[in-house]
Write a protein that holds these residues in place. Structure first.
Motif, short mmCIF file in Angstrom:
data_model
loop_
_atom_site.label_atom_id
_atom_site.label_comp_id
_atom_site.label_asym_id
_atom_site.label_seq_id
_atom_site.Cartn_x
_atom_site.Cartn_y
_atom_site.Cartn_z
N ASP B 363 38.12 37.49 39.43
CA ASP B 363 38.09 38.51 39.65
C ASP B 363 38.53 39.12 41.35
O ASP B 363 39.24 40.75 41.08
CB ASP B 363 36.88 39.27 38.87
N ASP B 365 40.46 40.67 44.12
CA ASP B 365 41.76 40.76 44.01
C ASP B 365 42.19 40.25 45.80
O ASP B 365 41.91 40.61 46.65
CB ASP B 365 41.99 42.50 44.55
N PRO C 168 55.21 40.49 29.17
CA PRO C 168 54.23 42.07 29.27
C PRO C 168 54.81 42.66 29.84
O PRO C 168 55.26 42.29 30.98
CB PRO C 168 53.12 41.52 29.48
N PRO D 280 41.67 36.46 29.09
CA PRO D 280 40.99 37.99 29.13
C PRO D 280 42.14 38.70 29.50
O PRO D 280 41.80 39.97 28.98
CB PRO D 280 40.19 38.28 30.86
N TYR D 281 43.29 38.79 29.89
CA TYR D 281 44.30 38.80 30.21
C TYR D 281 44.83 39.78 28.51
O TYR D 281 45.38 40.97 28.53
CB TYR D 281 45.49 38.33 30.60
N GLU D 282 44.84 39.09 27.96
CA GLU D 282 45.52 39.58 26.43
C GLU D 282 44.42 41.35 25.45
O GLU D 282 45.07 41.78 25.73
CB GLU D 282 44.87 38.80 26.06
N LEU D 285 45.96 43.66 27.82
CA LEU D 285 47.19 43.90 27.49
C LEU D 285 47.09 44.98 26.02
O LEU D 285 47.24 45.97 25.62
CB LEU D 285 47.86 42.84 26.80
N GLU D 329 35.65 47.10 32.46
CA GLU D 329 36.30 46.72 33.47
C GLU D 329 37.93 46.94 33.41
O GLU D 329 38.68 47.03 33.75
CB GLU D 329 35.89 45.85 34.00
N GLU D 355 56.23 43.69 35.31
CA GLU D 355 55.16 42.96 34.55
C GLU D 355 54.59 43.43 36.33
O GLU D 355 53.58 43.09 36.15
CB GLU D 355 56.03 41.69 35.17
N GLU D 356 55.06 43.14 37.55
CA GLU D 356 54.36 43.53 38.60
C GLU D 356 53.43 45.13 39.13
O GLU D 356 52.30 44.56 38.86
CB GLU D 356 55.21 43.58 39.84
N LEU D 358 52.27 46.26 36.00
CA LEU D 358 51.07 45.67 35.06
C LEU D 358 50.16 45.64 35.44
O LEU D 358 49.22 45.40 35.79
CB LEU D 358 51.21 44.43 33.86
N LYS D 359 50.65 43.76 36.34
CA LYS D 359 48.92 43.31 37.23
C LYS D 359 48.77 43.78 38.80
O LYS D 359 47.68 43.19 38.71
CB LYS D 359 50.32 41.78 37.51
N TYR D 362 46.16 44.82 36.61
CA TYR D 362 44.97 43.74 35.87
C TYR D 362 44.41 43.38 36.90
O TYR D 362 43.25 42.70 37.51
CB TYR D 362 46.16 42.73 35.08
N ASP D 363 45.27 43.36 38.31
CA ASP D 363 44.39 42.44 39.32
C ASP D 363 43.90 43.08 39.69
O ASP D 363 43.21 42.27 40.76
CB ASP D 363 45.89 41.39 40.41
N ALA D 364 43.43 44.62 40.07
CA ALA D 364 42.50 44.99 40.94
C ALA D 364 41.27 44.66 40.60
O ALA D 364 41.25 44.10 40.08
CB ALA D 364 42.62 46.82 40.44
N ASP D 365 40.43 44.71 41.82
CA ASP D 365 39.42 44.41 41.54
C ASP D 365 38.30 45.75 41.39
O ASP D 365 38.02 46.63 41.97
CB ASP D 365 38.77 43.88 43.03
N LYS D 367 35.38 46.50 40.03
CA LYS D 367 34.09 46.00 39.98
C LYS D 367 33.39 47.51 40.47
O LYS D 367 32.87 48.69 40.64
CB LYS D 367 33.41 45.17 40.49
#
Lengths: 402, 402, 402, 402
Positions: B363, B365, C168, D280-282, D285, D329, D355-356, D358-359, D362-365, D367
């Motif tokens: 998780d 980044d 995606p 988790p990516y599913e 999405l 999350e 895609e970038e 979207l990512k 998704y890639d953000a932390d 928490k």
């Protein structure tokens, strides 16, 4: 016209056609008679899914009842002389007495199957468990099973591990591998000469992330390290969707590492339906690889044919009869392929002719052949009908409901 | 605030948190810099599906153009110093000259990939073909590729066989196995010491009934017989649905037989999408097994990391950049797992804590970490943006459209 | 004994047994004669995989050659009177002339199949493309196909969309749905009364993330909105592994939305092998649902039976003959199930008896029945052998190699 | 530095970066607080596989204990205010009293789940059973559940049918469909206005040949016929391998027929692992499709978010906490995608940029974001750690072992 006459007439038409195709039916009959199928004690007892177990009237509960039912299947088919045991489900105090009881029924005790999954301690694995104490317990159980083998004169220790993990990170994959190799080595060392350890694989369930022996590759790799007495056991329901099982059969046979089968069928996962109910042609193709392999004098013909099914929607004894008959019919069809013509078509690159030759075996209606074999051997040509007429089911329902 | 300042600021927050977690970021940075990814020449050229090939403006056609594009990817990432070649698609008269050209661009020639599928003679197979003449032709091609390896100083022969059959009965499975073993042995004998033969497997396609090397088990079994210079190549898109690839990685690593990867991703079959686009966590779990395995001094760290993708919907160079960056980020995340805490949780049977430790890595980044590594090494922290600004694409479209 | 005598003798044994089972063979024969299978023009032309196309000597190239080959298949089987066309592959200037040419060969023109995938513009989709201009182009092509239908007196527009996305985020799923519904509505409005639009679905390929019509549910939902002239087309190779296709057949039949089939077989993905080569029992179970459904007077019996296969490893005309024969045999087997006994066993909860009744149909060797039907209708009882003796193949190889 | 200070510091870095990306964090926070997840009573009780049930110390047995555990989860997360019940597992004499007890714990009673699978009578089905008597029993149970809904003020009847068959021929598919439609209609008629009937589908298990509601298409078709109060329930583990679930989500949302989710994760079949543990990516999405759909004012935002997992390897309450946190999350990540930039990239056909973007979400932390939301709402920022420190587990182990 009696039933025997009816079958004889149909057999004559069948035999004439096969003779014209160049098939030696006497040799086929001999092979089919020699083809023994072991039935599992647990196939006569109640079973279910995680959503519930449905009890069947008359289902066997004791080892003795299971043997009696298995003996009935043998009586009606003539080709099921041995019965696989599951320990501790079939645990008894006196295995010599159990053997004698089996002999009195006309059957023998077959493969011994340890249980390394139902105890609470095995939640995180048995032979692969991180705890040395749990591994020791699992080993002890396996040693006990090897001792039972010797008492029951069983030739096969049939080993299925439920070991695995449910979640990424839960345990270390390679360390589990090391524990597995060490434990299997210790068990292997106790396998008597002339006996075998059959190492089964399964893609998943009851473990849902990793399984420690998930595919034939792992079973094979383990057996190669263990030695000659270790061979791979193929359960037809334990593969990924799409897997070409007959390829694996041919490969292992050629490697001298095909130990045996747990027959059943599935459409989805390890459904444990009766063999051939979903894709009968696949079973035919498996038998065809066996027939082909057995023509090679280098290759060991000693393959254990065992059923391992869960009869939820079918009465247990009838389900077993149906499965045995299906396997006999399918083996017969594989034997009806003309090996010479198939080879010739293959070498000529004639894919159509090669497939048509295979189909000539598969499409044959072999019921008259099987009926004639039974008649010639003093067995009722129609085992399921014979069972229904026998009164056996009514008898056990009455006896066992007490 | 400049872009470098912006990244530096984010990196500082990242580094503080990782330090608190007990992670040695200097060691992580060193590992990431040392992690080289080979890009494939064919990834810069047009590709498609059986329903059509869509041409992209500027797509590379000659070996020299492919090397130029690969060199651009290396320039922008710093971790792609070698380029895999496909013979005959990259066939040239003078490989020494090609090597020199590559060197002039700052890259080297990597794995050599024979083509055993596109010629009409290979319809029924190459090394497994029933015809000795076809097998000889296929062998000759492989020998030629070994010679090219020597001329290009390539260390890996990357062998993928399309061999298989489409129909039951089409050919004899075991005889194909014998032909395969004989041919691979002949090729293996020519592999120079210090080099390797990587044996790839694939479940299906272009063969739809049997494939002669369908799974890791067959690759492994072949490599064991061949010897130390033969190792298994894993392509992420070549498995049955549900297969646990990280288990195979761990298993082969432990067996000393993991040769390398062809990275890509798929949702269905061998879709050849860019790596990580469907299930990025799976790639993380694979890297985690590598990181774990490399702590074992017994195990060979020499794994070839190669991309093998088909960029239909994405511009080819950008797709490659995106893939390389994804692999770097994923490796970084695997390195952020605290091995000690993970081990502790595993031994305590604390599945939750073990998974949370894995997720603490996943998780994170890591973009600031990667940006800082690039900045520290004189590379633009945002390679795709840098590429878009570079004018390279406009240049090659113009040049190559002539 | 002549071949006809040989078949007659085998038929008599067959007929006696079926009579004893209570089967009305005259009715079975009538059904089989009435069961027409449409062959596709593209099945006579060269095809391949993304790894290469293998050319076959004599393969048809022009629409006229394809019709000639299809007519040969009809001559040898008697049940393939129509030929599906693919536009633009079979585009001609004068469709009336093409119809007349077909009539002169004894066949008619069948379903019209638009091509919405091979043009560069369709890379990001056809009817779902974000660009209005591309959608307009795709619509124009479909309108043209509807016009061709009218010229060729075709009753079916057979619509397969390759539309979907690879990654995606690539496009908005719901907006693609809206575009699709709008475009299909526009095409539907032009479908003449008495004709149908068949909407095919496919899980994946050539799109590898989303497919705009991925399953029967989407096809069904679209057809419900479009109206009575829209029905679902089932291709046997377009499902997820494990999907129960016969259930979908029964469901759509009951909903009045089963339009037709594209028959083929697969082991893995959309392999396009010849029908029945991997799981013949599945095709039997599909036919059994049709036979059951057709006993319900509410349900439309108008189902289009079409082949859609890719003959790479088999000679094209022989592959078509083999497929047609397989479908006839399979339909015959489904007709040999005794519906009354099956029903009785089902209502009694007698799973064994129910399955045995199904198997009594499936296990029958119906080759004598089919041979007799052919003999009675003046056709050679063995179509593939007849084709091999006919000299047709040699003739077209010679003619078409010019 | 206190824990709150530590999180605040990390949050500030996070917020600065998101502000630079143009994300409105206040709006994100509001959405996350409003996102309620229902936990299932049975997730606090012992469960297992068909190979055995492993008992956990402290596992809830009574409805009251389950509510207490669920209330603890709500206390620690702030977003789990309702608890799904399963009848008869949670059957009580006085539902008003149970509601009051729940209220006293700070939670309410959620969806009512009938049990139509565990009774012996249901072996051959419940609402689809050939026996009218069995169907009547099943209907009575459903009517009772609707009554319970009214007593508990539950808004959802959550209907999962285990109905299906194990063997070809076992029952008539279309007749089962007719029985199903009739029974569902009868239940539907009793659903109060303002409440819903959620119709779940499942590919297989415990039925292994046909399942009467096997896919979303059947659920959808049934719901369309039933009316507005019937909507589809998606369980993430109930699909064929490879199925694109987010596509189904988008499709049903657009059709106004998405009723809710049963969240969990699987690698193989219906493994019932904790949500997000395998892919988790599913889940991201899926949330992204929801976020997109909810921007369309036509579409109903009323989707029931429920967990349905089987916690075998994880302590039950911690597993629930982990799952709820994961969903929060993941929803947060979906909200961090910049819809405008995504749209722009899609319309430009820029697959990489889309895609970038979207990512980037998704890639953000996230928490720090979740921790800050908790802190701002008076909840411990680290719910699992808080639970471990709470002493609750020790308390219930002690109390419940009596």
């Amino acid at each position: 016209m009696t039933m025997d006459q009816k079958w004889t007439k149909r057999y004559e038409a069948f035999a004439e056609h096969q003779a014209a195709r160049g098939i030696d039916l006497q040799s086929v009959k001999k092979s089919i008679l020699a083809h023994h199928i072991e039935t599992p004690s647990w196939g006569y007892a109640d079973s279910g899914t995680r959503f519930g177990t449905f009890s069947q009237a008359g289902a066997a509960r004791t080892a003795q009842q299971k043997l009696a039912d298995a003996a009935m299947v043998h009586r009606l088919t003539g080709v099921c002389p041995s019965v696989a045991l599951h320990i501790p489900w079939d645990k008894v105090d006196d295995y010599a007495a159990l053997s004698q009881y089996a002999a009195s029924l006309g059957v023998t005790l077959g493969a011994i199957n340890p249980n390394l999954f139902q105890e609470t301690e095995y939640k995180m694995g048995s032979l692969c468990n991180p705890s040395e104490k749990v591994r020791a317990k699992a080993l002890e159980h396996c040693y006990e099973c090897v001792e039972i083998m010797q008492k029951t004169h069983s030739k096969n220790l049939s080993l299925w591990l439920a070991d695995g993990t449910d979640y990424p990170g839960q345990d270390n994959i390679r360390e589990r591998k090391h524990r597995l190799e060490e434990c299997l080595g210790a068990i292997y060392d106790r396998i008597p000469n002339g006996s075998r350890m059959l190492v089964e694989y399964k893609m998943f369930e009851p473990s849902f992330y990793t399984t420690d022996i998930p595919d034939w590759g792992v079973s094979y790799s383990l057996c190669k390290k263990l030695g000659e007495k270790a061979e791979v056991l193929i359960d037809l329901g334990h593969h990924a969707q799409g897997t070409n099982i007959e390829f694996i059969v041919a490969y292992l046979l050629d490697e001298g590492k095909l130990g045996g089968f747990h027959f059943n069928n599935r459409k989805y996962a390890d459904d444990d339906l009766t063999v051939g109910c979903i894709n009968p042609y696949e079973v035919f193709l498996i038998y065809r690889e066996l027939v082909d392999g057995w023509t090679d004098p280098r290759l060991n013909p000693d393959v254990a044919f065992m059923l391992d099914q869960s009869h939820i929607m079918k009465p247990k004894i009838e389900a077993m009869l149906q499965s045995v008959i299906f396997l006999q019919e399918t083996y017969a069809k594989a034997l009806l392929v003309h090996a010479g013509r198939l080879k010739e078509a293959q070498l000529a690159g004639d894919t159509i002719a090669a497939e048509e030759e295979l189909k000539a075996g598969y499409d044959a209606d072999v019921k008259p052949l099987l009926a004639m074999i039974r008649i010639e051997n003093g067995i009722d040509p129609e085992p399921i009908a014979a069972f229904r007429k026998s009164g056996y089911m009514e008898k056990i329902i009455k006896e066992r409901s007490k």
